[in-house]
Write an enzyme that holds these catalytic residues in place. Structure first.
Site, PDB file in Angstrom:
ATOM      1  N   GLU A  51     -18.956  -4.417  10.845  1.00 50.07           N
ATOM      2  CA  GLU A  51     -19.857  -3.623  11.701  1.00 50.07           C
ATOM      3  C   GLU A  51     -20.921  -4.487  12.359  1.00 50.07           C
ATOM      4  O   GLU A  51     -21.292  -4.234  13.513  1.00 50.07           O
ATOM      5  CB  GLU A  51     -20.525  -2.527  10.858  1.00 50.07           C
ATOM      6  CG  GLU A  51     -19.599  -1.367  10.500  1.00 50.07           C
ATOM      7  CD  GLU A  51     -18.701  -1.654   9.325  1.00 50.07           C
ATOM      8  OE1 GLU A  51     -18.825  -2.732   8.718  1.00 50.07           O
ATOM      9  OE2 GLU A  51     -17.832  -0.812   9.015  1.00 50.07           O
ATOM     10  N   LYS A  65       0.858  -1.188   0.000  1.00 52.95           N
ATOM     11  CA  LYS A  65       0.000   0.000   0.000  1.00 52.95           C
ATOM     12  C   LYS A  65       0.901   1.247   0.000  1.00 52.95           C
ATOM     13  O   LYS A  65       1.853   1.322   0.764  1.00 52.95           O
ATOM     14  CB  LYS A  65      -0.882   0.000   1.251  1.00 52.95           C
ATOM     15  CG  LYS A  65      -2.035   0.946   1.220  1.00 52.95           C
ATOM     16  CD  LYS A  65      -3.051   0.581   2.299  1.00 52.95           C
ATOM     17  CE  LYS A  65      -4.350   1.322   2.108  1.00 52.95           C
ATOM     18  NZ  LYS A  65      -5.412   0.821   3.006  1.00 52.95           N
ATOM     19  N   ARG A  74     -25.360  -0.885   7.983  1.00 51.86           N
ATOM     20  CA  ARG A  74     -25.080  -2.324   7.761  1.00 51.86           C
ATOM     21  C   ARG A  74     -25.452  -3.144   8.999  1.00 51.86           C
ATOM     22  O   ARG A  74     -25.676  -4.328   8.922  1.00 51.86           O
ATOM     23  CB  ARG A  74     -23.595  -2.472   7.427  1.00 51.86           C
ATOM     24  CG  ARG A  74     -23.171  -3.883   7.215  1.00 51.86           C
ATOM     25  CD  ARG A  74     -21.888  -3.993   6.451  1.00 51.86           C
ATOM     26  NE  ARG A  74     -22.086  -3.795   5.011  1.00 51.86           N
ATOM     27  CZ  ARG A  74     -21.118  -3.971   4.108  1.00 51.86           C
ATOM     28  NH1 ARG A  74     -19.910  -4.305   4.517  1.00 51.86           N
ATOM     29  NH2 ARG A  74     -21.338  -3.791   2.836  1.00 51.86           N
TER      30      ARG A  74
END
Ligand SMILES: Cc1ncc(C[n+]2csc(CCOP(=O)(O)OP(=O)(O)O)c2C)c(N)n1
Ligand SMILES: CC(=O)[C@@H](O)[C@H](O)COP(=O)(O)O
Ligand SMILES: [Mg+2]
Length: 623
Positions: free
Chosen positions: A356, A265, A384
């Site tokens: 979540e 990354k 969610r």
């Protein structure tokens, strides 16, 4: 000659030489750094997926072979390769290029939702549709190691693994979400590329690849193999030739294959590679040379604390006061402000991955065990976990506190990031109490009140912005803070949370025209409290201002309660439509929907001029 200038679409990639491809990858990285540092956006994720995206568009013919990006924040290279480089100067601005795939921008784009862990489910459905229509088209889904910690992804893997459909899952494993990916999955992934030493695998791939041999297929039984996939990898994710070999091999299988790519990354930009926090995952405007905000903005921003900073501070105070308080994050300890709490109270803060639903039900378990969890999410992602909030927390009346950052209009991330449904959603959970702080002081107060409340679930919601001025109360009315009043006030303005700044500014402007308003902050905005309703009933005109959808929000709940009183108050709800609001700046979107000071003042001015109200207004003038 610039390869990027010559590139007129993905097909052109397929005729490039190895040297041209290497040059192109370098040019793409340079373009990403210069452009995203100028506009802001997702820099680290896109720097890490340059070669993977190039290889995908060389091996597969999008859109005949659809390429689905999970979360979509890492689709900038895909956009560059599919002819949209020119749009990057307006990235994430109103009317400009979206920061995520966008179907109206390109036939190469499919999924616009920026919520993680969905791509494999789309791929499952799309591949079923292809099978049902007799077309043997391959579907490719690109998913990050972070997104793969989301439960939805495993529901899809469970279905895909036993199918014989040609679905290729490209796992972009850079070991991080923002920070290093939490949980057992990264441990398994690491074992997969550590089983014989990564260097040895690269050497073998390199040798095997050179003779065009197969990429390393699974010999140790990855979890993916156990579920029915063929596992190819780990593939060195910046080695274009190795990537193309693995993808071609996967394409030839005509059945579910997972290609495990190892990437870095932030690759190629030292400030990103060295950023321990999150590899410059999501950035504002940066100085290219330093990777930090430009000096000018640093000075103007010095001391310009955000709501997240205020929450972080309040959590530290509450954590010291309440030993039972614990923090939970879904892979966003930093962005939600929980990191200082995690540093100060190790062992009392949990990163559950991008999960979540698990975060909320795990919080329910913690509460059943005597803890008081504070689950810190962005408001948009709380949607969610509605079922878990309703039936795992609410049904059991458990003392779980939700901290919803980025509530309301967020701005550049567009429709799937605006946190505008939280009030309507939470307002329909029995026993849920919701606070909307108006400034840092009230955030700290309301967080303390939430953590002290053991009767059931609570929530705080606050926006993505710098903190406004402190707004002291002039008085109190049964739990309602009076922010402004006047002897002949004929209008009551109910400001929900941070809208108090614009509401007070509107009231000042109206006062200069002889229209006097009382402005109040309900503090605990849901469920609507009786004293607020009776206060509204005593005015001819009441106006609610909320940075959330009107339907089912605070205003509509006040209207419902008011109608039951039989009062002849006219109540007008200023809020947002039930709509997918496009990306733009938070300021301009609030203005567009009339939630800035002039919008509020105009609305009240128009209402007061209505004949019936004009009569009431003059009558109340004698109140
Ligand atoms: C449901 C959901 N929760 C949280 C986020 C916020 N978010 C955006 S990107 C990201 C990390 C993604 O990590 P990964 O999938 O590994 O992709 P990478 O950035 O490493 O390429 C998170 C947590 C989100 N988009 N969706
Ligand atoms: C893609 C994603 O969901 C996050 O990276 C989000 O874009 C971050 O938003 P902020 O920039 O508001 O923290
Ligand atoms: Mg990752």
């Amino acid at each position: 000659m610039s390869m990027l200038d010559e590139l007129d679409g993905p097909a052109a990639l397929r005729s490039c030489t190895a040297a041209e491809l290497t040059q192109l990858a370098g040019e793409i990285r340079q373009f990403l750094v210069e452009s995203v540092c100028a506009t802001g956006g997702h820099l680290g994720p896109n720097l890490g997926i340059v070669e993977v995206t190039m290889a995908l568009h060389r091996v597969f013919q999008s859109p005949f072979t659809p390429i689905i990006f999970d979360t979509g924040h890492q689709a900038y290279v895909h956009k560059i390769l599919t002819g949209r480089r020119g749009g990057f100067s307006k990235l994430r601005t109103a009317g400009g290029l979206s920061g995520y795939p966008n179907r109206s921008e390109s036939k190469h784009d499919l999924v616009e939702n920026s919520h993680a862990s969905t791509a494999l489910s789309y791929a499952d459905g799309l591949s079923k549709a292809f099978e049902l229509t007799g077309s043997d088209r391959t579907v490719v889904a690109v998913v990050g190691d972070g997104a793969l910690t989301g439960g939805l992804a495993w529901e899809a893997l469970n279905n895909l693994g036993v199918s014989r459909r040609p679905v290729i899952v490209v796992l972009n494993d850079n070991g991080r979400s923002y920070s290093p990916t939490a949980g057992g999955l990264p441990r398994h992934l690491h074992r997969l590329h550590d089983r014989r030493g990564y260097a040895a695998v690269v050497a073998m791939l390199g040798v095997a690849g050179a003779q065009g041999g197969p990429a390393e297929s699974d010999v140790t039984g990855s979890i993916f193999t156990a579920m029915g996939f063929e596992y190819l990898g780990p593939v060195p994710g910046h080695d274009l030739a190795a990537l193309e070999r693995a993808l071609a091999q996967a394409a030839a299988r005509r059945s579910p294959v997972l290609v495990h790519c190892l990437t870095q990354k932030g690759r190629g930009y030292t400030p990103a590679e060295n950023d321990d926090a999150d590899r410059l995952h999501s950035v504002g405007v940066l100085d290219v040379a330093t990777g930090r905000p430009p000096q000018s903005s640093q000075t103007t921003r010095a001391g310009a604390a955000t709501w997240t900073d205020a929450f972080a501070e309040a959590m530290l105070e509450a954590g010291a006061r309440y030993p039972e308080l614990v923090g939970i994050s879904a892979a966003m300890l930093g962005p939600t402000g929980l990191q200082p709490f995690a540093d100060r109270f190790p062992g009392r803060c949990f990163d559950v991955g991008i999960a979540e639903q698990h975060a909320i039900t795990s919080a329910a378990g913690l509460a059943m065990g005597g803890a008081h969890p504070v689950v810190a999410l962005y408001a948009t992602f709380a949607g969610r976990a509605f079922d878990q909030l309703l039936l795992d927390v609410g049904l059991h009346r458990l003392p779980v506190t939700l901290s919803l950052d980025r509530a309301g209009i967020t701005g550049p991330d567009g429709p799937s990031h605006h946190g505008i449904w939280d009030l309507a959603m939470l307002g329909n959970i029995p026993g849920m109490r919701v606070a909307a702080p108006r400034d840092a002081t009230s955030l700290a107060e309301e967080l303390r009140e939430a953590v002290a409340d053991q009767r059931g679930p609570t929530a705080l919601r606050f926006p993505k912005s710098n903190l406004g001025p402190a707004i002291p109360a002039l008085g109190h009315h049964d739990g309602v803070d009076i922010l402004r009043t006047a002897d002949r006030a004929s209008v009551l303005v109910v400001a929900v949370g941070a809208t108090a700044v614009a509401a007070l500014s509107a009231a000042e402007a109206l006062a200069a025209e002889g229209i006097e308003c009382t402005v109040v902050d309900p503090r605990w905005v849901l469920p609507v409290a009786e004293p607020l309703v009776s206060l509204a009933a005593s005015y001819p005109l009441a106006v609610t201002v909320e940075d959330g959808v009107r339907t089912g929000g605070v205003g509509s709940q006040i209207a419902q309660a008011l109608s039951a009183t039989g009062a002849d108050t006219t109540l007008v709800n200023l809020g947002l439509p039930t709509a997918y609001i496009p990306h733009g700046s938070r300021t301009e979107l609030l203005a567009r929907y009339g939630l800035d000071a002039s919008g509020i003042a105009n609305a009240i001015r128009t209402l007061i001029d209505r004949p019936v109200l004009a009569r009431l207004h003059s009558k109340s003038g004698q109140r």
